[in-house]
Design a protein around this motif. Sequence first.
Motif, PDB file in Angstrom:
ATOM      1  N   ILE A 196       0.831  -1.211   0.000  1.00 61.47           N
ATOM      2  CA  ILE A 196       0.000   0.000   0.000  1.00 61.47           C
ATOM      3  C   ILE A 196       0.861   1.255   0.000  1.00 61.47           C
ATOM      4  O   ILE A 196       0.586   2.231  -0.703  1.00 61.47           O
ATOM      5  CB  ILE A 196      -0.946  -0.015   1.224  1.00 61.47           C
ATOM      6  CG1 ILE A 196      -1.966  -1.151   1.086  1.00 61.47           C
ATOM      7  CG2 ILE A 196      -1.663   1.319   1.372  1.00 61.47           C
ATOM      8  CD1 ILE A 196      -2.816  -1.356   2.318  1.00 61.47           C
ATOM      9  N   HIS A 197       1.928   1.236   0.786  1.00 58.92           N
ATOM     10  CA  HIS A 197       2.778   2.413   0.930  1.00 58.92           C
ATOM     11  C   HIS A 197       3.916   2.459  -0.088  1.00 58.92           C
ATOM     12  O   HIS A 197       4.782   3.328   0.007  1.00 58.92           O
ATOM     13  CB  HIS A 197       3.374   2.448   2.346  1.00 58.92           C
ATOM     14  CG  HIS A 197       2.356   2.668   3.407  1.00 58.92           C
ATOM     15  ND1 HIS A 197       2.496   2.226   4.702  1.00 58.92           N
ATOM     16  CD2 HIS A 197       1.138   3.275   3.356  1.00 58.92           C
ATOM     17  CE1 HIS A 197       1.434   2.566   5.408  1.00 58.92           C
ATOM     18  NE2 HIS A 197       0.593   3.201   4.615  1.00 58.92           N
ATOM     19  N   GLN A 198       3.907   1.539  -1.046  1.00 59.14           N
ATOM     20  CA  GLN A 198       5.019   1.459  -1.974  1.00 59.14           C
ATOM     21  C   GLN A 198       5.225   2.764  -2.734  1.00 59.14           C
ATOM     22  O   GLN A 198       6.348   3.236  -2.891  1.00 59.14           O
ATOM     23  CB  GLN A 198       4.778   0.307  -2.967  1.00 59.14           C
ATOM     24  CG  GLN A 198       5.937   0.077  -3.925  1.00 59.14           C
ATOM     25  CD  GLN A 198       5.695  -1.125  -4.810  1.00 59.14           C
ATOM     26  OE1 GLN A 198       4.633  -1.740  -4.749  1.00 59.14           O
ATOM     27  NE2 GLN A 198       6.669  -1.472  -5.629  1.00 59.14           N
ATOM     28  N   ASN A 199       4.155   3.327  -3.239  1.00 59.19           N
ATOM     29  CA  ASN A 199       4.242   4.579  -4.012  1.00 59.19           C
ATOM     30  C   ASN A 199       3.631   5.759  -3.269  1.00 59.19           C
ATOM     31  O   ASN A 199       3.222   6.739  -3.890  1.00 59.19           O
ATOM     32  CB  ASN A 199       3.535   4.398  -5.357  1.00 59.19           C
ATOM     33  CG  ASN A 199       4.181   3.319  -6.204  1.00 59.19           C
ATOM     34  OD1 ASN A 199       5.405   3.206  -6.235  1.00 59.19           O
ATOM     35  ND2 ASN A 199       3.376   2.515  -6.882  1.00 59.19           N
ATOM     36  N   LYS A 236       4.089  13.206  -1.410  1.00 56.29           N
ATOM     37  CA  LYS A 236       2.965  13.021  -2.333  1.00 56.29           C
ATOM     38  C   LYS A 236       1.642  13.345  -1.660  1.00 56.29           C
ATOM     39  O   LYS A 236       0.725  13.873  -2.298  1.00 56.29           O
ATOM     40  CB  LYS A 236       2.959  11.588  -2.858  1.00 56.29           C
ATOM     41  CG  LYS A 236       4.101  11.296  -3.820  1.00 56.29           C
ATOM     42  CD  LYS A 236       3.964   9.910  -4.426  1.00 56.29           C
ATOM     43  CE  LYS A 236       5.070   9.648  -5.431  1.00 56.29           C
ATOM     44  NZ  LYS A 236       4.953   8.309  -6.070  1.00 56.29           N
ATOM     45  N   VAL A 237       1.534  13.023  -0.372  1.00 60.54           N
ATOM     46  CA  VAL A 237       0.320  13.371   0.361  1.00 60.54           C
ATOM     47  C   VAL A 237       0.142  14.885   0.418  1.00 60.54           C
ATOM     48  O   VAL A 237      -0.956  15.417   0.198  1.00 60.54           O
ATOM     49  CB  VAL A 237       0.354  12.766   1.777  1.00 60.54           C
ATOM     50  CG1 VAL A 237      -0.843  13.259   2.594  1.00 60.54           C
ATOM     51  CG2 VAL A 237       0.348  11.241   1.721  1.00 60.54           C
ATOM     52  N   ASP A 238       1.242  15.592   0.702  1.00 58.39           N
ATOM     53  CA  ASP A 238       1.175  17.064   0.739  1.00 58.39           C
ATOM     54  C   ASP A 238       0.785  17.626  -0.624  1.00 58.39           C
ATOM     55  O   ASP A 238      -0.016  18.566  -0.712  1.00 58.39           O
ATOM     56  CB  ASP A 238       2.522  17.626   1.178  1.00 58.39           C
ATOM     57  CG  ASP A 238       2.836  17.302   2.631  1.00 58.39           C
ATOM     58  OD1 ASP A 238       1.875  17.027   3.389  1.00 58.39           O
ATOM     59  OD2 ASP A 238       4.020  17.312   3.013  1.00 58.39           O
ATOM     60  N   THR A 285      -0.961  16.146  -2.943  1.00 59.89           N
ATOM     61  CA  THR A 285      -2.371  15.846  -3.188  1.00 59.89           C
ATOM     62  C   THR A 285      -3.285  16.789  -2.414  1.00 59.89           C
ATOM     63  O   THR A 285      -4.284  17.295  -2.946  1.00 59.89           O
ATOM     64  CB  THR A 285      -2.673  14.391  -2.793  1.00 59.89           C
ATOM     65  OG1 THR A 285      -1.836  13.510  -3.549  1.00 59.89           O
ATOM     66  CG2 THR A 285      -4.131  14.045  -3.066  1.00 59.89           C
ATOM     67  N   MET A 286      -2.946  17.031  -1.127  1.00 61.45           N
ATOM     68  CA  MET A 286      -3.764  17.931  -0.324  1.00 61.45           C
ATOM     69  C   MET A 286      -3.733  19.345  -0.880  1.00 61.45           C
ATOM     70  O   MET A 286      -4.752  20.040  -0.900  1.00 61.45           O
ATOM     71  CB  MET A 286      -3.270  17.911   1.124  1.00 61.45           C
ATOM     72  CG  MET A 286      -3.417  16.557   1.813  1.00 61.45           C
ATOM     73  SD  MET A 286      -5.111  15.926   1.784  1.00 61.45           S
ATOM     74  CE  MET A 286      -5.936  17.188   2.746  1.00 61.45           C
ATOM     75  N   GLU A 287      -2.557  19.799  -1.348  1.00 62.46           N
ATOM     76  CA  GLU A 287      -2.456  21.131  -1.931  1.00 62.46           C
ATOM     77  C   GLU A 287      -3.288  21.221  -3.207  1.00 62.46           C
ATOM     78  O   GLU A 287      -3.972  22.229  -3.453  1.00 62.46           O
ATOM     79  CB  GLU A 287      -0.991  21.448  -2.244  1.00 62.46           C
ATOM     80  CG  GLU A 287      -0.759  22.836  -2.813  1.00 62.46           C
ATOM     81  CD  GLU A 287      -1.152  23.935  -1.838  1.00 62.46           C
ATOM     82  OE1 GLU A 287      -1.482  25.047  -2.298  1.00 62.46           O
ATOM     83  OE2 GLU A 287      -1.115  23.685  -0.613  1.00 62.46           O
ATOM     84  N   SER A 288      -3.250  20.160  -4.023  1.00 58.94           N
ATOM     85  CA  SER A 288      -4.060  20.147  -5.237  1.00 58.94           C
ATOM     86  C   SER A 288      -5.551  20.199  -4.905  1.00 58.94           C
ATOM     87  O   SER A 288      -6.325  20.900  -5.563  1.00 58.94           O
ATOM     88  CB  SER A 288      -3.742  18.896  -6.055  1.00 58.94           C
ATOM     89  OG  SER A 288      -4.574  18.812  -7.193  1.00 58.94           O
ATOM     90  N   LEU A 289      -5.951  19.479  -3.854  1.00 56.24           N
ATOM     91  CA  LEU A 289      -7.353  19.511  -3.443  1.00 56.24           C
ATOM     92  C   LEU A 289      -7.770  20.901  -2.987  1.00 56.24           C
ATOM     93  O   LEU A 289      -8.869  21.374  -3.300  1.00 56.24           O
ATOM     94  CB  LEU A 289      -7.587  18.492  -2.329  1.00 56.24           C
ATOM     95  CG  LEU A 289      -7.587  17.015  -2.746  1.00 56.24           C
ATOM     96  CD1 LEU A 289      -7.683  16.122  -1.507  1.00 56.24           C
ATOM     97  CD2 LEU A 289      -8.743  16.724  -3.688  1.00 56.24           C
ATOM     98  N   ARG A 290      -6.891  21.541  -2.212  1.00 56.27           N
ATOM     99  CA  ARG A 290      -7.214  22.904  -1.768  1.00 56.27           C
ATOM    100  C   ARG A 290      -7.354  23.856  -2.953  1.00 56.27           C
ATOM    101  O   ARG A 290      -8.264  24.701  -2.986  1.00 56.27           O
ATOM    102  CB  ARG A 290      -6.131  23.393  -0.805  1.00 56.27           C
ATOM    103  CG  ARG A 290      -6.221  22.778   0.580  1.00 56.27           C
ATOM    104  CD  ARG A 290      -5.301  23.494   1.550  1.00 56.27           C
ATOM    105  NE  ARG A 290      -3.904  23.190   1.283  1.00 56.27           N
ATOM    106  CZ  ARG A 290      -3.231  22.189   1.840  1.00 56.27           C
ATOM    107  NH1 ARG A 290      -3.828  21.397   2.704  1.00 56.27           N
ATOM    108  NH2 ARG A 290      -1.962  21.985   1.553  1.00 56.27           N
TER     109      ARG A 290
END
Length: 225
Positions: A118-121, A126-128, A130-135
């Motif tokens: 699950i955590h391979q990629n 990447k989480v940051d 994704t969150m910035e893109s969502l904002r």
Amino acid sequence: MSGVWGWFGGGGSSQKRQINPKNAILDLRSQLEMLQKREKHLQAQIDEQDALARKNVSTNKNAAKAALRRRKGHEQRLEQTMSQILTLEQQVNAIESANINRETLAAMERAGKAMKGIHQNLTPEKVDETMESLREQNQLSEEIVQAISSAQVGEPLDEDELDAELEDLQQEQLDNQMLKSGKVPAAAERLPSVPNGELPTSKVAAVEEDDEEAELRKLQAEMAM
């Protein structure tokens, strides 16, 4: 006894088959069942020889002594059988505990591999991102909603036309009040403004006539009171 002999090298071809924990436990339980049956049989023989000795203790001492001797032999074999039963029960418990430990460890290893997959990629960076893109997308969505809400659809309304319609509604309301109460509201006593500051003769006469009728209705109302 074939299951036990197989573990200690006396089973011939059965020694070649792979022994897994479940098969080992099944073999042990089968052996335990056989030993428990032997235990019951020996106990029955002990009881039988004891009864025989008691029966002949006074009349036939040799028979009574022989019965006691046989009882002693059965008791020794019973003691050995009970010891074997205890040993096999301990072995079953040990194998079951070891098997549970192994299965638990295997489950934990599978869970670890699943988490790794699950955590391979997936990284904190990447989480940051994704969150910035969502904002950003949420902000863009709000701006679009505001733009759509503030946009004026169709041609702009004529303010003069709205004012004229409003005056008609006010006049209609005043007329209704006059008909219901027989009194002239204060707003109705004021003459409408004219762009040139003067009223046409026909309109002045109409206004005077309306005033007279209003005064007449007012007097009628007062007399009725």
